[in-house]
Scaffold this active site. Structure first.
Site, short mmCIF file in Angstrom:
data_model
loop_
_atom_site.label_atom_id
_atom_site.label_comp_id
_atom_site.label_asym_id
_atom_site.label_seq_id
_atom_site.Cartn_x
_atom_site.Cartn_y
_atom_site.Cartn_z
N ASP A 28 0.90 -1.18 0.02
CA ASP A 28 -0.01 -0.06 0.15
C ASP A 28 0.74 1.34 -0.09
OD1 ASP A 28 -2.09 1.50 0.02
OD2 ASP A 28 -2.76 0.97 2.10
N ASN A 30 1.31 3.36 -2.96
CA ASN A 30 2.13 3.76 -4.12
C ASN A 30 1.56 5.31 -4.49
OD1 ASN A 30 2.95 1.06 -4.45
ND2 ASN A 30 1.84 0.76 -6.07
N ARG A 32 0.20 7.73 -2.56
CA ARG A 32 0.90 8.61 -1.75
C ARG A 32 2.37 8.97 -1.77
NH1 ARG A 32 -1.60 6.02 3.31
NH2 ARG A 32 -1.86 4.39 1.55
N ARG A 41 0.10 9.46 -10.03
CA ARG A 41 0.17 8.08 -9.33
C ARG A 41 0.87 6.95 -10.21
NH1 ARG A 41 -3.42 7.47 -5.46
NH2 ARG A 41 -3.94 5.14 -6.19
N HIS A 45 2.99 3.41 -9.17
CA HIS A 45 2.73 2.08 -9.20
C HIS A 45 3.88 1.46 -9.94
CE1 HIS A 45 -1.09 2.21 -7.78
NE2 HIS A 45 -1.65 3.07 -8.67
N SER A 73 -7.22 -6.14 -5.94
CA SER A 73 -8.21 -6.71 -5.38
C SER A 73 -9.50 -6.70 -6.30
CB SER A 73 -8.45 -5.99 -4.02
OG SER A 73 -9.09 -4.91 -4.24
N TRP A 77 -11.40 -2.70 -8.89
CA TRP A 77 -12.28 -2.30 -10.22
C TRP A 77 -12.91 -0.97 -10.11
CZ3 TRP A 77 -10.70 -5.17 -14.18
CH2 TRP A 77 -10.28 -6.39 -13.94
N LEU A 139 11.33 -20.57 -4.14
CA LEU A 139 10.37 -19.59 -3.86
C LEU A 139 9.07 -19.84 -4.33
CD1 LEU A 139 9.31 -17.28 -2.00
CD2 LEU A 139 9.95 -15.95 -4.02
N ARG A 196 1.74 -4.88 6.12
CA ARG A 196 1.17 -3.85 5.31
C ARG A 196 1.87 -2.48 5.13
NH1 ARG A 196 -5.22 -2.85 4.13
NH2 ARG A 196 -4.94 -1.13 2.83
N ARG A 202 -5.43 -2.52 8.19
CA ARG A 202 -6.41 -3.15 7.89
C ARG A 202 -5.95 -4.57 7.22
NH1 ARG A 202 -8.04 1.94 6.58
NH2 ARG A 202 -7.23 1.55 4.34
N GLU A 215 0.97 -13.37 12.30
CA GLU A 215 1.38 -12.15 12.91
C GLU A 215 1.37 -11.03 11.93
OE1 GLU A 215 2.29 -11.87 16.12
OE2 GLU A 215 2.19 -13.94 16.58
C1 FPP Z 1 -1.69 0.17 -3.49
O1 FPP Z 1 -1.33 1.59 -3.62
C2 FPP Z 1 -1.16 -0.49 -4.55
C3 FPP Z 1 -2.00 -1.17 -5.50
C4 FPP Z 1 -3.33 -1.10 -5.40
C5 FPP Z 1 -1.61 -1.97 -6.51
C6 FPP Z 1 -0.33 -2.85 -6.41
C7 FPP Z 1 0.24 -2.76 -7.81
C8 FPP Z 1 1.96 -2.74 -7.76
C9 FPP Z 1 2.82 -2.76 -6.78
C10 FPP Z 1 2.38 -2.88 -9.27
C11 FPP Z 1 2.42 -4.06 -9.94
C12 FPP Z 1 2.11 -5.26 -9.39
C13 FPP Z 1 3.23 -6.39 -9.68
C14 FPP Z 1 2.87 -7.73 -9.02
C15 FPP Z 1 4.22 -6.31 -10.56
P1 FPP Z 1 -2.34 2.76 -3.70
O2 FPP Z 1 -2.57 3.22 -5.05
O3 FPP Z 1 -3.71 2.26 -3.03
O4 FPP Z 1 -1.63 3.92 -2.64
P2 FPP Z 1 -2.49 5.01 -2.02
O5 FPP Z 1 -3.28 4.29 -0.97
O6 FPP Z 1 -1.34 5.77 -1.60
O7 FPP Z 1 -3.34 5.73 -3.07
#
Ligand code: FPP
Length: 249
Positions: A28, A30, A32, A41, A45, A73, A77, A139, A196, A202, A215
């Protein structure tokens, strides 16, 4: 169970630390991370995908048996279509660039989640990736994609019910083990450590069944900044916790 000696340059205890068998990560922060830098944004990512690569490498080095990351998740969508397609595109590129290297590192890649309504390109890529790495014994790297914990449990309940209707199993024969075999994570141990990032505390519908005794570790670090040292700190915290699994010490 493996042990590792924590490196001296991070502030963790002297004793050797227990290695979790299964680490699950909610990646979580990305958005911010990007916002803090005045970037779109999408840049967050992209940097998040680089962090995935670093953490997979670290898990191989530390001989972690199973890593599961939450990439998308069932609720994601609801994000704008442009962001959804960027996330799908990033995953596709990641697979195109990295599968061969990961296969050489003996990594077995699996996808957890509902495949039906994924774009065709993604369905093909994940099928190929799983097939290409299925014989690997290192792995196990699970990518949760279009995944929801409640949806997974329902999927398992339906499969179990069908087995009962077909006379393959009686209601009395339904055990924890038998049910777990109907889940996407069939054959892998339950989660020992759930991480997380970004300060949120959460579970967000992630691996609900598999996290029964996990844990939980929360860090303020945004996912794109997460690296091997951050992972070591989480493993160290896990190693220092007393896990009674419902019993007494
Ligand atoms: C949450 O950050 C992150 C996601 C919803 C997507 C995670 C995806 C990646 C890390 C990239 C691709 C994945 C792989 C496996 C190569 P957010 O956008 O909800 O952040 P925020 O809460 O700060 O807005």
């Amino acid at each position: 169970m493996g042990y590792y000696m924590p490196s001296k340059n991070i502030d963790i205890t002297e004793k050797s630390v227990k290695i979790p068998q299964h680490i699950a990560i909610i990646m979580d922060g990305n958005g911010r991370w990007a916002q803090k830098r005045g970037l779109p944004r999408s840049a967050g990512h992209k940097a998040g995908a680089d962090a995935v690569e670093r953490v997979v490498r670290a898990c191989v080095e530390l001989e972690i048996p199973v890593l599961t990351v939450f990439a998308f998740s069932t609720e994601n969508w609801k994000r704008p279509a442009t962001e959804v397609s960027l996330l799908m595109q990033l995953l596709l590129e990641y697979l195109q660039r990295k599968v061969k290297i990961m296969a050489e590192q003996n990594i077995k890649i699996r996808f957890l989640g509902e495949r039906e309504n994924l774009p065709e390109k993604i369905k093909t890529a994940i099928g190929r990736t799983e097939d290409y790495t299925k014989e690997n014994t290192g792995l196990v790297f699970n990518i949760a994609l279009n995944y929801g914990g409640q949806q997974e449990i329902l999927h398992g309940v339906k499969e179990m019910a069908q087995a009962v209707v077909a006379g393959e199993c009686s209601v009395e024969e339904i055990t924890k083990e038998r049910f777990a075999a109907c889940l996407y994570t069939e054959g892998v141990p339950e989660v020992d450590l759930m991480i997380r990032t970004s300060g949120e505390q959460r579970i967000s519908n992630f691996l609900l069944w598999q996290m029964a005794y996990a844990e939980l570790y929360f860090t303020e670090t945004y996912w794109p900044d997460f690296d091997k040292d951050a992972l070591l700190r989480a493993i160290d915290a896990y190693g220092n916790r007393e896990r009674r699994l419902g019993g007494l010490q």
